[in-house]
Design a protein around this motif. Structure first.
Motif, PDB file in Angstrom:
ATOM      1  N   TYR A 187       3.416  17.412  -6.455  1.00  0.00           N
ATOM      2  CA  TYR A 187       3.157  16.555  -7.551  1.00  0.00           C
ATOM      3  C   TYR A 187       2.777  15.140  -7.184  1.00  0.00           C
ATOM      4  O   TYR A 187       1.782  14.581  -7.575  1.00  0.00           O
ATOM      5  N   VAL A 188       3.426  14.685  -6.384  1.00  0.00           N
ATOM      6  CA  VAL A 188       3.524  13.138  -5.770  1.00  0.00           C
ATOM      7  C   VAL A 188       2.061  12.950  -5.059  1.00  0.00           C
ATOM      8  O   VAL A 188       1.184  12.223  -5.184  1.00  0.00           O
ATOM      9  N   SER A 189       1.930  14.147  -4.146  1.00  0.00           N
ATOM     10  CA  SER A 189       0.624  14.141  -3.213  1.00  0.00           C
ATOM     11  C   SER A 189      -0.461  14.260  -4.254  1.00  0.00           C
ATOM     12  O   SER A 189      -1.807  13.729  -3.823  1.00  0.00           O
ATOM     13  N   VAL A 190      -0.590  15.274  -5.040  1.00  0.00           N
ATOM     14  CA  VAL A 190      -1.436  15.344  -6.049  1.00  0.00           C
ATOM     15  C   VAL A 190      -1.821  14.159  -6.882  1.00  0.00           C
ATOM     16  O   VAL A 190      -3.129  13.479  -7.310  1.00  0.00           O
ATOM     17  N   SER A 191      -0.755  13.460  -7.517  1.00  0.00           N
ATOM     18  CA  SER A 191      -1.144  12.340  -8.489  1.00  0.00           C
ATOM     19  C   SER A 191      -1.125  11.062  -7.923  1.00  0.00           C
ATOM     20  O   SER A 191      -2.246  10.449  -8.310  1.00  0.00           O
ATOM     21  N   CYS A 192      -0.065  10.797  -6.983  1.00  0.00           N
ATOM     22  CA  CYS A 192      -0.368   9.233  -6.210  1.00  0.00           C
ATOM     23  C   CYS A 192      -1.590   9.313  -5.192  1.00  0.00           C
ATOM     24  O   CYS A 192      -2.089   8.335  -4.973  1.00  0.00           O
ATOM     25  N   GLY A 193      -2.044  10.640  -4.798  1.00  0.00           N
ATOM     26  CA  GLY A 193      -3.091  10.406  -3.788  1.00  0.00           C
ATOM     27  C   GLY A 193      -4.519  10.733  -4.517  1.00  0.00           C
ATOM     28  O   GLY A 193      -5.425  11.261  -3.599  1.00  0.00           O
ATOM     29  N   TYR A 194      -4.562  10.917  -5.853  1.00  0.00           N
ATOM     30  CA  TYR A 194      -5.732  11.309  -6.342  1.00  0.00           C
ATOM     31  C   TYR A 194      -7.113  10.652  -6.121  1.00  0.00           C
ATOM     32  O   TYR A 194      -8.089  11.212  -6.191  1.00  0.00           O
ATOM     33  N   THR A 204      -3.367  -2.911 -12.816  1.00  0.00           N
ATOM     34  CA  THR A 204      -3.868  -1.655 -12.942  1.00  0.00           C
ATOM     35  C   THR A 204      -2.513  -0.702 -12.715  1.00  0.00           C
ATOM     36  O   THR A 204      -2.869   0.441 -13.648  1.00  0.00           O
ATOM     37  N   ALA A 205      -1.947  -0.685 -12.135  1.00  0.00           N
ATOM     38  CA  ALA A 205      -0.609   0.154 -11.914  1.00  0.00           C
ATOM     39  C   ALA A 205       0.249   0.148 -13.213  1.00  0.00           C
ATOM     40  O   ALA A 205       0.814   1.323 -13.567  1.00  0.00           O
ATOM     41  N   VAL A 206       0.344  -0.974 -13.687  1.00  0.00           N
ATOM     42  CA  VAL A 206       1.283  -0.985 -15.156  1.00  0.00           C
ATOM     43  C   VAL A 206       0.400  -0.339 -16.313  1.00  0.00           C
ATOM     44  O   VAL A 206       1.148   0.395 -16.992  1.00  0.00           O
ATOM     45  N   VAL A 207      -0.901  -0.534 -16.285  1.00  0.00           N
ATOM     46  CA  VAL A 207      -1.401   0.014 -17.369  1.00  0.00           C
ATOM     47  C   VAL A 207      -1.620   1.468 -17.234  1.00  0.00           C
ATOM     48  O   VAL A 207      -1.581   2.143 -18.275  1.00  0.00           O
ATOM     49  N   ASN A 208      -1.608   1.931 -16.168  1.00  0.00           N
ATOM     50  CA  ASN A 208      -1.699   3.352 -15.630  1.00  0.00           C
ATOM     51  C   ASN A 208      -0.578   4.223 -16.294  1.00  0.00           C
ATOM     52  O   ASN A 208      -0.558   5.091 -16.509  1.00  0.00           O
ATOM     53  N   LEU A 209       0.779   3.237 -16.554  1.00  0.00           N
ATOM     54  CA  LEU A 209       1.932   4.066 -16.843  1.00  0.00           C
ATOM     55  C   LEU A 209       1.550   4.470 -18.447  1.00  0.00           C
ATOM     56  O   LEU A 209       2.261   5.332 -18.686  1.00  0.00           O
ATOM     57  N   PHE A 210       0.742   3.867 -19.335  1.00  0.00           N
ATOM     58  CA  PHE A 210       0.688   4.436 -20.682  1.00  0.00           C
ATOM     59  C   PHE A 210      -0.814   4.598 -20.902  1.00  0.00           C
ATOM     60  O   PHE A 210      -1.172   5.227 -22.068  1.00  0.00           O
ATOM     61  N   ALA A 268     -10.009  -1.611  -5.316  1.00  0.00           N
ATOM     62  CA  ALA A 268      -8.629  -2.139  -5.883  1.00  0.00           C
ATOM     63  C   ALA A 268      -8.297  -1.542  -6.965  1.00  0.00           C
ATOM     64  O   ALA A 268      -6.981  -0.900  -7.186  1.00  0.00           O
ATOM     65  N   PHE A 269      -9.078  -1.313  -7.919  1.00  0.00           N
ATOM     66  CA  PHE A 269      -8.650  -0.324  -9.119  1.00  0.00           C
ATOM     67  C   PHE A 269      -8.150   1.048  -8.909  1.00  0.00           C
ATOM     68  O   PHE A 269      -7.174   1.227  -9.526  1.00  0.00           O
ATOM     69  N   ARG A 270      -8.765   1.567  -8.001  1.00  0.00           N
ATOM     70  CA  ARG A 270      -8.278   2.976  -7.488  1.00  0.00           C
ATOM     71  C   ARG A 270      -7.089   3.048  -6.995  1.00  0.00           C
ATOM     72  O   ARG A 270      -6.122   4.064  -7.105  1.00  0.00           O
ATOM     73  N   ILE A 271      -6.547   1.956  -6.209  1.00  0.00           N
ATOM     74  CA  ILE A 271      -5.275   1.854  -5.743  1.00  0.00           C
ATOM     75  C   ILE A 271      -4.164   1.830  -6.924  1.00  0.00           C
ATOM     76  O   ILE A 271      -3.006   2.637  -6.963  1.00  0.00           O
ATOM     77  N   GLY A 272      -4.283   0.980  -7.784  1.00  0.00           N
ATOM     78  CA  GLY A 272      -3.473   0.721  -8.598  1.00  0.00           C
ATOM     79  C   GLY A 272      -3.449   2.063  -9.656  1.00  0.00           C
ATOM     80  O   GLY A 272      -2.196   2.334 -10.145  1.00  0.00           O
ATOM     81  N   SER A 305      -3.843   5.168  -9.016  1.00  0.00           N
ATOM     82  CA  SER A 305      -3.127   6.561  -8.610  1.00  0.00           C
ATOM     83  C   SER A 305      -1.651   6.322  -8.378  1.00  0.00           C
ATOM     84  O   SER A 305      -1.001   7.301  -8.128  1.00  0.00           O
ATOM     85  N   SER A 306      -1.595   4.928  -7.904  1.00  0.00           N
ATOM     86  CA  SER A 306      -0.323   4.713  -7.483  1.00  0.00           C
ATOM     87  C   SER A 306       1.179   5.108  -8.228  1.00  0.00           C
ATOM     88  O   SER A 306       2.116   5.554  -7.890  1.00  0.00           O
TER      89      SER A 306
END
Length: 492
Positions: free
Chosen positions: A161-168, A386-392, A424-428, A430-431
């Motif tokens: 799950y972590v590999s698929v989601s955080c490494g998307y 971006t990482a914070v926005v990705n939470l919701f 930079a967007f893609r890093i936040g 997916s993380s």
């Protein structure tokens, strides 16, 4: 449903059923939409200039909308059909004994647990080539693979799950997301008169390909050093007891299954990449082709076909009724999933109807765009935001559709090109995928976990995944900033 040894994650809150969690989150969204509507919360859509106002779910119109759509919210939930179709193929492969035979053949050479962890992590990182198929197909297979070498099956699910989601975003190949984000970036650059270099699907390829190695190392190490010791040994009904050698009949059946599978794969590739390929799009591309639209079905059908061939050749199957039993077996295990999906689908639909997530994200993006802490500092803040926005708000294309029109010109004013902003967007983006309860596949992940530990909840999963997300976000960002300072090209 098997129960494993107690796992110390979440305390007493771990008893909260996932369906209850989704219900409570829905009530929170309803309340926030009402408050936001009372105070007139709104935002301007950057790409269209249209005002977006939060809609209250407690208004007469909001209540009428929910009553009209409560059933279609559930039946139209996109992952639901994908999961059912995928389970058909996996069900036949497991019921016929094909998956078990593959694992017994694999373990004939005594695969080391560390290599199994690394293999699952790499498969998850590369699975984005097939879209979201990794969430549906890889997770249950990873549990079986971990179990086959004496590791806790929940660790296999979490690792996959972590590999698929955080490494998307990270991949050695072009994924379905690459051309979509590049098209949005190009549109934003053109609309805001920002000069840019080539903005094609490969504009971030070099960096994302190298990042596969970084994420592969981090995920494998955290799994071996933290997750496996925390979970301990598995003592459920399906606990590993060793493998008996394959009989001559089983080896022949396995060979026939793989031959048929190879022929099927060759047929699909011919129908996709040959000049007469019917699985390509009308314009000859793969982006919106029947191949990409049906890739999960094609994979599931191939797995099921190999399982069926193995079953008949080995003698496990004799009639079509045996195949039907294999198709229906996984449906018996999805009862809990259907319950979770009902409440989760209402949550996602209510959030989309209220426009609460979009308004908050746009207002936050407007605020962050005013922060100027130097080039590196601004890029780091942008990744964190971006990482914070990705939470919701988990959809990458939905977020970038409006964030690109805000940040591409702002960053361009600081000398940062659009392809750098996109990277930079893609890093936040997916993380933190593994942390958010708003992930569409969260009910499925919890269902897979509850097959081996019936007490698993979202808090349990969060207790396992937060280390991965924090480590990946920090290391990913550090690699990106070093790459940017060095002046190396991000892609083609």
């Amino acid at each position: 449903m098997n129960s494993a040894a107690p796992i110390s994650a979440g305390g007493r809150w771990r008893m909260l059923h996932p369906a209850t969690l989704f219900l409570l989150l829905t009530l929170v969204v309803v309340f926030l939409s009402w408050i936001s509507d009372v105070y007139g919360l709104s935002a301007i859509q950057p790409d269209t200039g249209r005002e977006i106002r939060v809609q209250s779910l407690l208004s007469p119109e909001g209540l009428r909308w929910w009553l009209r759509h409560v059933i279609t919210n559930f039946t139209g939930f996109t992952p639901l059909g994908m999961v059912i179709v995928a389970m058909f193929g996996i069900g036949v492969a497991r019921h016929s004994g094909f998956l078990g035979a593959c694992i017994r053949r694999l373990n004939r050479r005594a695969v080391r647990p560390g290599r199994m962890v690394a293999s699952v992590a790499l498969a998850g990182l590369l699975s984005s080539v097939a879209g979201d198929a990794g969430y549906v197909l890889l997770l249950p297979i990873a549990a079986i693979l971990f179990l086959s070498v004496g590791l806790h099956p929940v660790a296999g699910i979490v690792t996959a799950y972590v590999s698929v989601s955080c490494g998307y975003s990270a991949n050695l190949f072009v994924s379905t997301l690459d051309p979509l984000l590049a098209a949005i970036t190009r549109e934003a650059a053109d609309a805001t008169d920002v000069s840019s270099g080539p903005l094609g699907p490969l504009c971030n390829y070099y960096f994302l390909a190298v990042s596969v190695l970084l994420l592969w190392f981090l995920i494998s190490r955290i799994t071996c050093r933290s997750l496996l010791p925390a979970l301990g040994s598995y003592h459920g009904v399906s606990a590993f007891t060793g493998h008996k050698p394959l009989s001559h009949k089983e080896r022949r059946a396995l060979l026939m299954a793989w031959v048929v599978g190879a022929l099927y794969a060759a047929l699909v590739m011919w129908a996709t990449f040959s000049p007469w390929g019917i699985l390509r799009g009308l314009d000859g591309s793969l982006l919106r082709s029947p191949f990409m639209a049906a890739i999960l079905f094609l994979l599931s059908f191939g797995i099921g076909l190999m399982g069926m061939v193995y079953g008949f050749v080995s003698g496990r199957y004799r009639t079509d009724a045996d195949v039907a039993d294999g198709l229906t077996q996984p449906m018996q295990q999805l009862g809990g999933y259907f319950v979770m999906v009902f409440f989760a689908s209402q949550l996602f639909a209510c959030l989309e109807y209220s426009r609460l997530d979009r308004c908050v994200a746009i207002l936050g993006a407007d605020f962050v765009s005013t922060i100027h802490w130097g080039t590196l500092g601004t890029l780091a803040v942008f990744i964190l935001f971006t990482a914070v926005v990705n939470l919701f708000m988990v959809s990458a294309t939905s977020k970038w559709a409006f964030m690109s029109f805000i940040f591409v010109p702002v960053l361009a004013g600081m000398g940062i090109s659009p392809e750098v902003a996109q990277c930079a967007f893609r890093i936040g983006d997916s993380s933190t995928n593994a942390l958010t309860p708003f992930m569409f596949y969260m009910p499925l992940v919890l269902t897979y976990m509850q097959q081996y530990d019936c007490r698993s909840t979202y808090v349990t999963l969060l207790g396992y995944t937060w280390r991965y997300s924090v480590a990946i976000l920090l290391a990913y960002t550090a690699l990106f900033l070093l790459w940017y300072v060095s002046g190396l090209p991000l892609g083609l």
